[in-house]
Design a protein around this motif. Sequence first.
Motif, short mmCIF file in Angstrom:
data_model
loop_
_atom_site.label_atom_id
_atom_site.label_comp_id
_atom_site.label_asym_id
_atom_site.label_seq_id
_atom_site.Cartn_x
_atom_site.Cartn_y
_atom_site.Cartn_z
N SER A 154 4.94 1.77 -4.24
CA SER A 154 4.93 0.34 -4.60
C SER A 154 3.52 -0.21 -4.76
O SER A 154 3.31 -1.41 -4.67
N LYS A 155 2.54 0.67 -5.00
CA LYS A 155 1.17 0.20 -5.18
C LYS A 155 1.03 -0.64 -6.45
O LYS A 155 1.71 -0.41 -7.44
N THR A 194 0.81 -1.22 0.00
CA THR A 194 0.00 0.00 0.00
C THR A 194 0.84 1.27 0.00
O THR A 194 0.30 2.37 -0.03
N ARG A 195 2.16 1.13 0.04
CA ARG A 195 3.00 2.33 -0.01
C ARG A 195 2.82 3.05 -1.34
O ARG A 195 2.58 2.44 -2.36
#
Length: 380
Positions: free
Chosen positions: A377-378, A373-374
């Motif tokens: 990095s989605k 969820t960052r």
Amino acid sequence: MTGVAFQTRARTIDHLGREQIADTPTAVSELWKNAYDAYARNVELNLFDGPDPIAAVTDDGHGMNYEEFTKHWLVIGTESKAGADRTPIEDRFGLRFRMKQGQKGIGRLSSAKLGSTLLLISKRENCDFVVALIDWRVFENPYLNLSDIQFPVNEVKSSSEILRLLPSIKSSLVENIIGDAKHKDARLQRVHAAWLEWEKEAGPSDTPINPISSKVIASSINSLNITERHLRNWAVWNGKGSHGTGLFVSNINNDFEALLAPEINDTAAMASRRRFFETLSSFVDPFTDPVNSRNVDPKPELSYSARRWVGDKSSIIIGTETEFNLRNISSIEHQIDGQIDEEGVFTGRIKAFGAWMPDDVIIRPPKNIRIPTRGDSKLG
């Protein structure tokens, strides 16, 4: 108990940049991604022959002013690519939203893979030109601290001033490489000592054993010969454009040398040319159907090309018009066409044994997979 901070050697930049890039086509691709992220409509690679061949990567993106260059481009690990897009509407020049392509700031460092000496020129609309000269070989010296290296950065009003300024920029860069043991500036003393230590270990600077010495670098910088020929086709330089960035590289690598050669029989050079085409010939997704696409930006409106110049005559190496595209795979009997959302769920069409399935297919990720969820990095 005392507090002690990490110290960073200059070599860190070499590890993060040149050593992390697989090959020359990948480096060019990373630089083109930066142009895409800057909302460029055109990005080019031009290779110029001559006694000192030059590689030029130019675009018409939003460019940088002095503050942006010093606080973002020269800062490793900035937040500029993380999370949501921060590009103001006025910097998109009427183009639709673009999903960021560059990752972790590697693009700016990948220029070290192209050649050793970089002249960077950038211009934001209604701002002065920013001019900087960098030699990446400095970062190979293991005795230099990162904070001891200072590259010359200048602001100029017009493009005509840049070539006139180049001799003084070169002198400034050479001064920071050679250093001065007797100078009152402690930094220049440390630079001088670092090169003495490196040359003591690597061998005398006047032998082929140690091509990375202060004298060798200084000599090649002083002989840097970027001229009007290398700049005149860039819209920002010739006045047809008001914003963009140009990277002009000297002491180019062997892959570029192979691309400039009219004929080659060497197997390594032939393999290099093949990798170049395979990596860059379809820089913009060639499989997108603008009419029936689920993508965020089915038509990115980016024209790209790579050209070689022999004298004043150019020939195309790779271009948008030569790419492999959707028509080439329309008859293949197995196809997947769809989208993966932020939850990792695939929704799309599947063609099997020559027939499209009648309904959309939904494929969910395994339940034991943790969805990232960052912002940087989605899934999707």
